[in-house]
Write a protein that holds these residues in place. Structure first.
Motif, PDB file in Angstrom:
ATOM      1  N   SER A  85      -5.804  35.977   4.266  1.00  0.00           N
ATOM      2  CA  SER A  85      -6.145  36.996   3.265  1.00  0.00           C
ATOM      3  C   SER A  85      -7.549  36.799   2.709  1.00  0.00           C
ATOM      4  O   SER A  85      -8.228  37.773   2.364  1.00  0.00           O
ATOM      5  N   ALA A  86      -8.008  35.542   2.629  1.00  0.00           N
ATOM      6  CA  ALA A  86      -9.381  35.306   2.177  1.00  0.00           C
ATOM      7  C   ALA A  86     -10.379  35.905   3.157  1.00  0.00           C
ATOM      8  O   ALA A  86     -11.353  36.570   2.765  1.00  0.00           O
ATOM      9  N   ILE A  87     -10.132  35.694   4.441  1.00  0.00           N
ATOM     10  CA  ILE A  87     -11.018  36.255   5.469  1.00  0.00           C
ATOM     11  C   ILE A  87     -10.919  37.780   5.482  1.00  0.00           C
ATOM     12  O   ILE A  87     -11.938  38.479   5.603  1.00  0.00           O
ATOM     13  N   LEU A  88      -9.711  38.312   5.315  1.00  0.00           N
ATOM     14  CA  LEU A  88      -9.526  39.765   5.229  1.00  0.00           C
ATOM     15  C   LEU A  88     -10.348  40.349   4.090  1.00  0.00           C
ATOM     16  O   LEU A  88     -11.051  41.358   4.252  1.00  0.00           O
TER      17      LEU A  88
ATOM     18  N   ALA B 101      -7.121  26.182   7.261  1.00  0.00           N
ATOM     19  CA  ALA B 101      -7.941  27.239   6.667  1.00  0.00           C
ATOM     20  C   ALA B 101      -9.422  26.924   6.811  1.00  0.00           C
ATOM     21  O   ALA B 101     -10.224  27.798   7.186  1.00  0.00           O
ATOM     22  N   LYS B 102      -9.798  25.681   6.516  1.00  0.00           N
ATOM     23  CA  LYS B 102     -11.206  25.290   6.652  1.00  0.00           C
ATOM     24  C   LYS B 102     -11.680  25.431   8.093  1.00  0.00           C
ATOM     25  O   LYS B 102     -12.808  25.896   8.353  1.00  0.00           O
ATOM     26  N   ASP B 103     -10.838  25.038   9.039  1.00  0.00           N
ATOM     27  CA  ASP B 103     -11.191  25.177  10.456  1.00  0.00           C
ATOM     28  C   ASP B 103     -11.407  26.638  10.821  1.00  0.00           C
ATOM     29  O   ASP B 103     -12.359  26.984  11.535  1.00  0.00           O
ATOM     30  N   ASN B 104     -10.522  27.519  10.317  1.00  0.00           N
ATOM     31  CA  ASN B 104     -10.647  28.955  10.615  1.00  0.00           C
ATOM     32  C   ASN B 104     -11.902  29.543   9.982  1.00  0.00           C
ATOM     33  O   ASN B 104     -12.612  30.348  10.607  1.00  0.00           O
ATOM     34  N   ILE B 105     -12.173  29.145   8.760  1.00  0.00           N
ATOM     35  CA  ILE B 105     -13.354  29.661   8.065  1.00  0.00           C
ATOM     36  C   ILE B 105     -14.631  29.233   8.776  1.00  0.00           C
ATOM     37  O   ILE B 105     -15.584  30.013   8.893  1.00  0.00           O
ATOM     38  N   GLU B 106     -14.633  28.003   9.275  1.00  0.00           N
ATOM     39  CA  GLU B 106     -15.794  27.529  10.029  1.00  0.00           C
ATOM     40  C   GLU B 106     -15.864  28.195  11.409  1.00  0.00           C
ATOM     41  O   GLU B 106     -16.937  28.638  11.830  1.00  0.00           O
ATOM     42  N   LYS B 107     -14.725  28.264  12.068  1.00  0.00           N
ATOM     43  CA  LYS B 107     -14.672  28.853  13.414  1.00  0.00           C
ATOM     44  C   LYS B 107     -15.190  30.281  13.423  1.00  0.00           C
ATOM     45  O   LYS B 107     -15.939  30.688  14.320  1.00  0.00           O
ATOM     46  N   TYR B 108     -14.788  31.063  12.420  1.00  0.00           N
ATOM     47  CA  TYR B 108     -15.154  32.478  12.383  1.00  0.00           C
ATOM     48  C   TYR B 108     -16.372  32.752  11.500  1.00  0.00           C
ATOM     49  O   TYR B 108     -16.685  33.904  11.208  1.00  0.00           O
ATOM     50  N   LYS B 109     -17.031  31.666  11.055  1.00  0.00           N
ATOM     51  CA  LYS B 109     -18.323  31.769  10.359  1.00  0.00           C
ATOM     52  C   LYS B 109     -18.238  32.503   9.012  1.00  0.00           C
ATOM     53  O   LYS B 109     -18.987  33.449   8.738  1.00  0.00           O
ATOM     54  N   PHE B 110     -17.331  32.025   8.160  1.00  0.00           N
ATOM     55  CA  PHE B 110     -17.229  32.545   6.797  1.00  0.00           C
ATOM     56  C   PHE B 110     -17.575  31.469   5.759  1.00  0.00           C
ATOM     57  O   PHE B 110     -17.246  31.613   4.586  1.00  0.00           O
ATOM     58  N   MET B 111     -18.234  30.396   6.212  1.00  0.00           N
ATOM     59  CA  MET B 111     -18.522  29.265   5.320  1.00  0.00           C
ATOM     60  C   MET B 111     -19.379  29.657   4.122  1.00  0.00           C
ATOM     61  O   MET B 111     -19.258  29.074   3.050  1.00  0.00           O
ATOM     62  N   ASP B 112     -20.263  30.642   4.292  1.00  0.00           N
ATOM     63  CA  ASP B 112     -21.186  31.017   3.219  1.00  0.00           C
ATOM     64  C   ASP B 112     -20.523  31.851   2.128  1.00  0.00           C
ATOM     65  O   ASP B 112     -21.106  32.020   1.051  1.00  0.00           O
ATOM     66  N   CYS B 113     -19.334  32.382   2.403  1.00  0.00           N
ATOM     67  CA  CYS B 113     -18.723  33.277   1.414  1.00  0.00           C
ATOM     68  C   CYS B 113     -17.301  32.879   1.007  1.00  0.00           C
ATOM     69  O   CYS B 113     -16.750  33.499   0.091  1.00  0.00           O
ATOM     70  N   ILE B 114     -16.707  31.871   1.650  1.00  0.00           N
ATOM     71  CA  ILE B 114     -15.367  31.423   1.276  1.00  0.00           C
ATOM     72  C   ILE B 114     -15.359  29.913   1.050  1.00  0.00           C
ATOM     73  O   ILE B 114     -15.762  29.145   1.925  1.00  0.00           O
TER      74      ILE B 114
END
Length: 215
Positions: free
Chosen positions: A69-72, A96-109
């Motif tokens: 939901s955070a990525i959504l 969650a951290k792995d997914n955020i890094e994998k899909y490149k959302f580190m700058d906003c989540i």
């Protein structure tokens, strides 16, 4: 059937929602294969709508799971929202951290590991959108802290507030869930205080409550 809406209504609404692609589809498949609860399809669309309308700059999410939901919400904001999401399960935090890094959302989540109530007590940031999706029996404890952190015109969206229909109808209540049901009813009663809040309880998914302060 969720016991919140008739199954034929749920099926029809879901049939109108286009299937996700790429990152969200991959996360949905992972959640299904590994029995990880994420927001239901129609709730995901509702979140997308709310983010599109509100255009929040800062979002607080209670309950991260795999980060779906955070990525959504980040995608819905065009990556313009800064999202802080809180999760106490170490395994979920790592996924969650792995997914955020994998899909490149580190700058906003940002994922914060910890008990939601303790994190709320020690947070001084202000948010214009808060999404509650953790500790179903603790929403009422979260509320005072969320209100302190919420901007004047901010929105609180709480998921699972009808909890499989049990909150609305005693005949559905399972004995081991009585405490959760009582606490959720208390939460809904509190946010329905017409002098303080404007709240809409929506029988969608497992029940959603949308609350804003009364001006």
């Amino acid at each position: 059937m969720s016991n919140v809406a008739y199954d034929y209504i749920e099926c029809y609404i879901r049939s109108l929602i286009e299937e996700h692609k790429d990152v969200l589809k991959e996360l949905e498949d992972y959640a299904k294969e590994n029995s990880v609860p994420i927001v239901q399809k129609e709730v995901a669309k509702f979140l997308e709508l709310m983010i599109s309308i509100k255009k929040p700059l800062k979002i607080l999410e209670l309950g991260t799971a795999i980060g779906y939901s955070a990525i959504l919400m980040s995608i819905s904001s065009g990556k313009k929202s800064l999202i802080t999401t809180v999760e106490r399960d170490n395994n979920m935090v790592e996924i969650a951290k792995d997914n955020i890094e994998k899909y490149k959302f580190m700058d906003c989540i940002q994922v914060v590991e910890g008990d939601c109530l303790e994190v709320l007590k020690n947070t001084k940031e202000q948010y214009d959108f808060i999404f509650m999706d953790a500790g179903k029996g603790h929403y009422n404890q979260f509320l005072p802290y969320c209100l302190k952190l919420l901007d004047k015109d901010g929105i609180i969206v709480a998921d699972n507030v009808l909890f499989r229909g049990m909150v609305a109808w005693d005949k559905l209540v399972v004995k081991r869930k009585i405490t959760i049901v009582k606490r959720m009813r208390e939460y809904l009663s509190n946010i329905s205080d017409n002098n303080k809040f404007v709240t809409s309880i929506i029988p969608m998914g497992d029940g959603i409550a949308v609350t804003v302060r009364r001006n």
